[in-house]
Design a protein around this motif. Sequence first.
Motif, PDB file in Angstrom:
ATOM      1  N   GLU A  76      30.364  34.146  38.236  1.00  0.00           N
ATOM      2  CA  GLU A  76      31.105  32.944  37.822  1.00  0.00           C
ATOM      3  C   GLU A  76      31.408  32.049  39.022  1.00  0.00           C
ATOM      4  O   GLU A  76      31.262  30.822  38.950  1.00  0.00           O
ATOM      5  CB  GLU A  76      32.408  33.345  37.116  1.00  0.00           C
ATOM      6  CG  GLU A  76      33.141  32.193  36.489  1.00  0.00           C
ATOM      7  CD  GLU A  76      32.324  31.440  35.440  1.00  0.00           C
ATOM      8  OE1 GLU A  76      32.511  30.209  35.334  1.00  0.00           O
ATOM      9  OE2 GLU A  76      31.506  32.061  34.729  1.00  0.00           O
ATOM     10  N   CYS A 124      39.151  29.689  45.080  1.00  0.00           N
ATOM     11  CA  CYS A 124      38.367  30.637  44.281  1.00  0.00           C
ATOM     12  C   CYS A 124      37.711  31.676  45.183  1.00  0.00           C
ATOM     13  O   CYS A 124      37.743  32.874  44.881  1.00  0.00           O
ATOM     14  CB  CYS A 124      37.278  29.920  43.478  1.00  0.00           C
ATOM     15  SG  CYS A 124      37.855  29.008  42.042  1.00  0.00           S
ATOM     16  N   ASN A 170      32.699  38.331  38.117  1.00  0.00           N
ATOM     17  CA  ASN A 170      33.459  37.244  38.735  1.00  0.00           C
ATOM     18  C   ASN A 170      32.681  36.585  39.867  1.00  0.00           C
ATOM     19  O   ASN A 170      32.790  35.373  40.069  1.00  0.00           O
ATOM     20  CB  ASN A 170      34.816  37.749  39.225  1.00  0.00           C
ATOM     21  CG  ASN A 170      35.765  37.987  38.068  1.00  0.00           C
ATOM     22  OD1 ASN A 170      35.919  37.139  37.204  1.00  0.00           O
ATOM     23  ND2 ASN A 170      36.390  39.147  38.037  1.00  0.00           N
ATOM     24  N   PHE A 183      39.124  30.610  36.285  1.00  0.00           N
ATOM     25  CA  PHE A 183      38.732  31.678  37.204  1.00  0.00           C
ATOM     26  C   PHE A 183      39.973  32.357  37.789  1.00  0.00           C
ATOM     27  O   PHE A 183      40.046  33.585  37.839  1.00  0.00           O
ATOM     28  CB  PHE A 183      37.854  31.088  38.324  1.00  0.00           C
ATOM     29  CG  PHE A 183      37.298  32.100  39.283  1.00  0.00           C
ATOM     30  CD1 PHE A 183      36.158  32.829  38.964  1.00  0.00           C
ATOM     31  CD2 PHE A 183      37.890  32.315  40.517  1.00  0.00           C
ATOM     32  CE1 PHE A 183      35.631  33.753  39.849  1.00  0.00           C
ATOM     33  CE2 PHE A 183      37.376  33.235  41.412  1.00  0.00           C
ATOM     34  CZ  PHE A 183      36.240  33.956  41.074  1.00  0.00           C
TER      35      PHE A 183
END
Length: 175
Positions: free
Chosen positions: A127, A159, A124, A103
């Motif tokens: 994800e 993240c 994204n 990622f």
Amino acid sequence: MRKWLVMSYNLPTEPSRIRVAAWRSLKKQGAVNIQKSMWVLPYSKENSTALSLLSQELEKNNGETIIMESIFLAERYEQKITSIYNKARSLEYEEIIDKCNDFFAEIENETSTENLTFAEAEENEEELNKLLSWFNKINVRDIFGAPLRAETEEALEKCKKIFEEFSDKVFDKET
């Protein structure tokens, strides 16, 4: 000492999909496999119900099952199973950490190539949500606090932060 659930089963070799479904069900529940056909889980009503349902399904497909409540006769045996249990969770956490690294690389690539579009942000975000959902499933199974839990939580926080920064750049570019 805690109470445990133990399940053992035998299935016909065909169709293999029944074996795979049983394996997946036990793994999703967090069971660890010991002594080839014996699966062990910490006792909970939820785990007991899940094993009972699995037993019914296997028996409908010509399988034989045995489910037991158990305690270990010595602390060292319980520690051995707890260690196996934590190792299984750590392997799952390692996979999440690897996916977090993917990622980070994806966000870095999109940023460096200035591919700052809503579509990329949306992709994204999906994800990131998959990673968070996956972590939550493992975290529920992680009764004993596997060593990689904290590191995984840190990677997921990173993240989230990186995604927010990326989203801000996309917003700035598109507005």
